[in-house]
Design an enzyme around this catalytic site. Structure first.
Site, PDB file in Angstrom:
ATOM      1  N   ASP A 194       0.825  -1.204   0.000  1.00  0.00           N
ATOM      2  CA  ASP A 194       0.000   0.000   0.000  1.00  0.00           C
ATOM      3  C   ASP A 194       0.863   1.260   0.000  1.00  0.00           C
ATOM      4  O   ASP A 194       1.986   1.250   0.498  1.00  0.00           O
ATOM      5  CB  ASP A 194      -0.915  -0.009   1.240  1.00  0.00           C
ATOM      6  CG  ASP A 194      -2.096   0.947   1.075  1.00  0.00           C
ATOM      7  OD1 ASP A 194      -2.395   1.357  -0.071  1.00  0.00           O
ATOM      8  OD2 ASP A 194      -2.712   1.298   2.090  1.00  0.00           O
ATOM      9  N   ASN A 201     -10.221  -2.548  -6.207  1.00  0.00           N
ATOM     10  CA  ASN A 201      -9.472  -1.655  -7.100  1.00  0.00           C
ATOM     11  C   ASN A 201     -10.189  -1.406  -8.432  1.00  0.00           C
ATOM     12  O   ASN A 201      -9.932  -0.406  -9.104  1.00  0.00           O
ATOM     13  CB  ASN A 201      -8.064  -2.200  -7.386  1.00  0.00           C
ATOM     14  CG  ASN A 201      -7.121  -2.081  -6.198  1.00  0.00           C
ATOM     15  OD1 ASN A 201      -6.145  -2.833  -6.083  1.00  0.00           O
ATOM     16  ND2 ASN A 201      -7.398  -1.146  -5.294  1.00  0.00           N
TER      17      ASN A 201
HETATM   18  C1  FPP Z   1      -1.839   0.297  -3.310  1.00  0.00           C
HETATM   19  O1  FPP Z   1      -1.416   1.640  -3.362  1.00  0.00           O
HETATM   20  C2  FPP Z   1      -1.285  -0.452  -4.425  1.00  0.00           C
HETATM   21  C3  FPP Z   1      -2.005  -0.918  -5.467  1.00  0.00           C
HETATM   22  C4  FPP Z   1      -3.453  -0.700  -5.579  1.00  0.00           C
HETATM   23  C5  FPP Z   1      -1.373  -1.649  -6.576  1.00  0.00           C
HETATM   24  C6  FPP Z   1      -0.151  -2.453  -6.291  1.00  0.00           C
HETATM   25  C7  FPP Z   1       0.653  -2.523  -7.530  1.00  0.00           C
HETATM   26  C8  FPP Z   1       2.007  -2.449  -7.591  1.00  0.00           C
HETATM   27  C9  FPP Z   1       2.869  -2.401  -6.411  1.00  0.00           C
HETATM   28  C10 FPP Z   1       2.708  -2.343  -8.900  1.00  0.00           C
HETATM   29  C11 FPP Z   1       2.570  -3.453  -9.836  1.00  0.00           C
HETATM   30  C12 FPP Z   1       2.652  -4.803  -9.257  1.00  0.00           C
HETATM   31  C13 FPP Z   1       3.391  -5.813  -9.769  1.00  0.00           C
HETATM   32  C14 FPP Z   1       3.253  -7.189  -9.221  1.00  0.00           C
HETATM   33  C15 FPP Z   1       4.350  -5.592 -10.852  1.00  0.00           C
HETATM   34  P1  FPP Z   1      -2.511   2.775  -3.386  1.00  0.00           P
HETATM   35  O2  FPP Z   1      -2.638   3.243  -4.775  1.00  0.00           O
HETATM   36  O3  FPP Z   1      -3.747   2.291  -2.734  1.00  0.00           O
HETATM   37  O4  FPP Z   1      -1.808   3.864  -2.508  1.00  0.00           O
HETATM   38  P2  FPP Z   1      -2.522   4.939  -1.597  1.00  0.00           P
HETATM   39  O5  FPP Z   1      -3.109   4.194  -0.442  1.00  0.00           O
HETATM   40  O6  FPP Z   1      -1.385   5.778  -1.199  1.00  0.00           O
HETATM   41  O7  FPP Z   1      -3.524   5.632  -2.452  1.00  0.00           O
END
Ligand code: FPP
Length: 238
Positions: free
Chosen positions: A19, A67
Site C-alpha cells: 500500500d 481496485n
Molecule cells: C496500493 O497503493 C497499491 C495498489 C493498488 C497496486 C499495487 C501494484 C504495484 C505495487 C505495482 C505493480 C505490481 C506488480 C506485481 C508488478 P494505493 O494506490 O492504494 O496507494 P494509496 O493508499 O497511497 O492511495
C-alpha cells in the site's frame, strides 16, 4: 504445519499488502501511476531478495476486487503495468527458478494480461527456487464465495458430501489450495487493516505494519520485518 509453537525463525510464506503507491506519488506532485511504476521496481527488488534468502513462498497483493472501482485511467494503467511486468520479468523468473502463480477472480482480467499470465505460469511451472503468487482481481470474501460455489457443485454432482466438509476440505477449494498459510503478513503504508487479503489463510499469521509507503520499501525494510518475525513467539492459540 511443521513449525508449531516456536520462535519464528525464518517465515516459510511471506504475504505483502503493497500500500501507499498513490500517496508516494502525490507527495511528490506526480501522477498516481508513477507511484505504481515505482512500486513495480520494488516488487522486482523484494522478489529477488526473498529468493536469495531462500523464502519458499512470496505472495503479493497487486490488484484487489475493490481496485476495479478506481478511475478508469488508473485501472487501465495498473493492468498495463502488470502486463509489462509479465513481459519483462518472464526470463528473470526462469533464470532465478521462480514459479509464478496467481490467485483471484482471473476470469475478470483483461484478455492480454490473462494470456500473458498463463504463458509465464506455463513457462515457470515446476521451478522450485521459490513460488511467487500474485493476487490479481483478488478479494478474500470473493475467494471464499467462489469456493462455496465449487463445493456446492461438487455436492450436486455427488463428488462431495456435506458431512465431509471440515477446515481441510474448505482450504482445498480456495485459490490457495496448494499454498501453506502465510507466516508473516507485511503491510506498508501504515494502515492497520486487513483489506480483504487472504481472510481464511491469515488466521494465525504475524502482522508487520510499517509506515513506509510501498515505493520506499527496501531490502533493509524487509530485513527489519524478518528480524521482527524471528523474535515472535507463535502459539497458534494454545
Ligand atoms: C496500493 O497503493 C497499491 C495498489 C493498488 C497496486 C499495487 C501494484 C504495484 C505495487 C505495482 C505493480 C505490481 C506488480 C506485481 C508488478 P494505493 O494506490 O492504494 O496507494 P494509496 O493508499 O497511497 O492511495
Amino acid at each position: 504445519v511443521s513449525a508449531r509453537s516456536q520462535r519464528g525463525g525464518f517465515p516459510r510464506h511471506v504475504a505483502i499488502v503493497m500500500d501507499g503507491n498513490g500517496r508516494w506519488a502525490e507527495a511528490r506532485g506526480l501522477q498516481r501511476l508513477r507511484g505504481h511504476l515505482e512500486g513495480a521496481r520494488v516488487v522486482r527488488e523484494v522478489t529477488t531478495c526473498c529468493r536469495k534468502l531462500g523464502i519458499p513462498y512470496l505472495t503479493l497483493y497487486a490488484f484487489s476486487t475493490e481496485n476495479w472501482a478506481r478511475r478508469a485511467t488508473e485501472v487501465r494503467g495498473l493492468w498495463a503495468l502488470l502486463e509489462r511486468f509479465l513481459h519483462e520479468e518472464g526470463a528473470t523468473l526462469i533464470q532465478q527458478g521462480i514459479e509464478l502463480r496467481a490467485v483471484g477472480d482471473l476470469e475478470r482480467l483483461p484478455p492480454a494480461v490473462k494470456a500473458r499470465l498463463k504463458q509465464v505460469m506455463d513457462q515457470t511451472r515446476g521451478l522450485t527456487g521459490m513460488r511467487l503468487t500474485l493476487a490479481l482481481s483478488y478479494g478474500g470474501r470473493d475467494e471464499i464465495a467462489r469456493a462455496f460455489r465449487r463445493m456446492a457443485s461438487a455436492i450436486e454432482q455427488g463428488r462431495l458430501h456435506a458431512r465431509e466438509i471440515d477446515e481441510r476440505q474448505v482450504a482445498r477449494y480456495l485459490d490457495t489450495a496448494d499454498l501453506p498459510d502465510p507466516d508473516l503478513v507485511i503491510r506498508t503504508g501504515g494502515e492497520h487493516r486487513v483489506s480483504n487479503f487472504l481472510l481464511w489463510q491469515i488466521a494465525y499469521s504475524e502482522l508487520f505494519i510499517t509506515d513506509l509507503l510501498w515505493p520506499s520499501f527496501s531490502r533493509a525494510a524487509l530485513r527489519r520485518a524478518l528480524v521482527w518475525y524471528a523474535g515472535r513467539k507463535r502459539r497458534f492459540g494454545r
